[in-house]
Design a protein around this motif. Sequence first.
Motif, PDB file in Angstrom:
ATOM      1  N   TYR A   1       1.024  -1.381   0.018  1.00 24.64           N
ATOM      2  CA  TYR A   1      -0.111  -0.033   0.098  1.00 24.64           C
ATOM      3  C   TYR A   1       0.875   1.344   0.073  1.00 24.64           C
ATOM      4  CZ  TYR A   1      -4.191  -2.824   1.249  1.00 24.64           C
ATOM      5  OH  TYR A   1      -4.979  -3.662   1.113  1.00 24.64           O
ATOM      6  N   GLY A   2       2.054   1.300   0.580  1.00 22.88           N
ATOM      7  CA  GLY A   2       3.109   2.262   0.585  1.00 22.88           C
ATOM      8  C   GLY A   2       4.332   1.813   1.034  1.00 22.88           C
ATOM      9  N   ALA A   3       5.368   2.583   0.934  1.00 25.04           N
ATOM     10  CA  ALA A   3       6.850   2.241   1.236  1.00 25.04           C
ATOM     11  C   ALA A   3       7.697   3.269   1.344  1.00 25.04           C
ATOM     12  CB  ALA A   3       7.103   1.086   0.315  1.00 25.04           C
ATOM     13  N   ARG A   4       8.312   3.325   2.327  1.00 31.81           N
ATOM     14  CA  ARG A   4       9.346   4.399   2.445  1.00 31.81           C
ATOM     15  C   ARG A   4      10.793   4.190   3.076  1.00 31.81           C
ATOM     16  NH1 ARG A   4       9.369   6.613   7.381  1.00 31.81           N
ATOM     17  NH2 ARG A   4      10.104   8.692   6.830  1.00 31.81           N
ATOM     18  N   MET A   5      11.668   4.784   3.024  1.00 36.17           N
ATOM     19  CA  MET A   5      12.908   4.551   3.819  1.00 36.17           C
ATOM     20  C   MET A   5      12.601   5.205   5.072  1.00 36.17           C
ATOM     21  SD  MET A   5      16.559   6.412   3.319  1.00 36.17           S
ATOM     22  CE  MET A   5      16.105   7.839   4.037  1.00 36.17           C
TER      23      MET A   5
END
Length: 364
Positions: free
Chosen positions: A308-312
Amino acid sequence: MTAGTGVERGVWAAPGRVNLIGEHTDYCDGFVLPFALPQRTVVTAERLGRPEWSVTSTLTGETVTFDLSEPVTGWAAYVAAVVWALRDAGHDVPGARLHVDSDVPGGAGLSSSAALECAVLSALADLGGLDIPLAHRPKLAQRAENEYVGVPCGIMDQSASTLCREGHALFLDCRTMATEHVPLDLAGQGLAILVIDSRAPHQLADGEYAARRAACERAAALLGLPALRDAALADLSRLDDPLLVRRARHVVTENARVLETIALLREGRLREIGPLMTASHASMRDDFEITVPEVDEAVETALAAGAYGARMTGGGFGGCVLALVEAEKLDAVAEAVHTAFATRGFRPPATFTALPAPGAHRLS
């Protein structure tokens, strides 16, 4: 300050952390939303009858003994820093023999240093019967890292390692230090957060972190503001330097994303935070310029595999990625990232599932 009656010996633990959203906002008086990991640093400690500290690391096999008459370097500097900060604040810190073990991955942006600081601080406070309210401990640990170790970190890592609660994320206002424990019931909604350790080199002490902080402080000063927490997007047109505009834009938009995320979590709309996580990563990549090819690949691959979402997460220049996924897709997303890394010739990543765990506490 007068110490109370301390304990002779015991075992204490403090966790690493991931930051769900709110990167490089803490030293701008902004908002962050970390949660503690099950991975933790454990300190076994006993009181000594002299002002001397001896610390042994299971990870290195080394024993370092110090009395603060000379600067301590290397990994033991984080232990010496806590002793120094406590003594400098007027506390009668007892000498101690400490044994440190940890399963918080080092150099992965998961705050292994804060876990060490906060576990040692908890141990020394209890050994000495020191009257240090929980809410005051993050500032002490942060000062230890800033002034003794020389890393200009904000307050988030130490706050998360000290204050977090199981099953919750910690909404922290880094100006007022006000906190709110926001429920993060991932399993209850069939969700999971996959942590992808890119295993790319993660160096915060090489000047890049300090340069980002200095740029934010410069931008705020040019705008006549106490910190970028007080800036609006419209204010950025008053900055002439395009680099300062980009750095400030990240902080302003990231603070807004944190507040949006919290509003969604309060309503139990966990899946809807995904796009905010992804937007956060894009901002770190394009405006703050702190990502590396490995973490960008992990984000892009996780999204393509159905996240659904991804981030560092973390200070940048390596480290870990968080991906919000359906629990049933965990293995598929992890496998896709492993395959993508192999195709690109990157080192194999490490993956695990993150669950919100408790902050620093005594085990026995």
